[in-house]
Design an enzyme around this catalytic site. Structure first.
Site: not given
Length: 212
Positions: A10, A12-13, A75, A167-168, A190, A195
């Site tokens: 969920q 959205e990014h 994941d 995130g990071y 990006k 990854h």
């Protein structure tokens, strides 16, 4: 009418990112990527595995079973060399309750990032190697799950830079362009090296085979 493939998130990014990465195969096969938010009756899946692939498989299998639709899950996380590969599968919850149990995703991201920077504050630049790792899983009801993996190597910066990431991303400096963090890349830049981009591009052939 486009055929739907449900994405086990969920966030959205992430939905926006994967729609861009899979744009060609979705156009060619007339597929529509929809968020798990479109199925509020489907409960969240506990990520109880200790590998990225294991957690992605749990989510994809549960969502495919609940919706009857092909399901994609991933994941992913940050593996820091000097921390023995941590935060790893705990990347999204590295700061624990520091941000508060009900805090928005952006606040949790900031708490995770801040804690990680504190933990490696005294680590010299030569030992700040890290990699983003992603495992993507496709489950088509009635068929075996398929796993594809991707990674991007780099190092940790010392302070957040950039606003076009989550995130990071603001502290990860990829080896492919050591002058910028991932949060200073455009979406297209990006996606070309990330990854997640690498894992889902590897999944394109599977989508064409299973859903073509």
């Amino acid at each position: 009418m486009s055929r739907r493939v449900v994405l086990a998130t969920q966030n959205e990014h992430k939905v926006h990112e994967l729609r861009q990465i899979l744009a060609d195969v979705c156009r060619d096969l007339d597929l529509e990527i929809v968020s798990a938010a479109a199925f509020p009756e489907v409960p969240d899946v506990a990520e109880t595995e200790v590998t990225f692939a294991g957690n992605a498989r749990l989510k994809a299998e549960a969502l495919a079973a609940a919706t009857g639709l092909p399901a994609l899950a991933d994941d992913s996380g940050l593996a820091v060399e000097v921390l023995g590969g941590c935060p790893g599968v705990f990347s999204a919850r590295w700061a624990g309750s520091r941000a508060g149990a009900g805090a928005p995703r952006a606040e949790k991201d900031r708490a995770n990032l801040t804690l990680l920077l504190e933990q490696v504050a005294d680590v010299p630049d030569a030992h700040r190697a890290a990699a983003f790792v992603c495992a993507a899983v496709l489950v088509v009801p009635g068929q075996e799950a398929v796993v594809r993996e991707g990674r991007v190597t780099g190092r940790l910066g010392r302070a957040p830079r950039g606003t076009n990431g989550f995130g990071y991303d603001p502290i990860f400096v990829p080896d492919a362009d050591p002058a910028r963090t991932l949060a200073e890349f455009t979406d297209a830049e990006k996606n070309a090296i990330s990854h997640r981009g690498n894992a889902f591009r590897a999944m394109e052939e599977v989508l064409r085979e299973r859903l073509g």
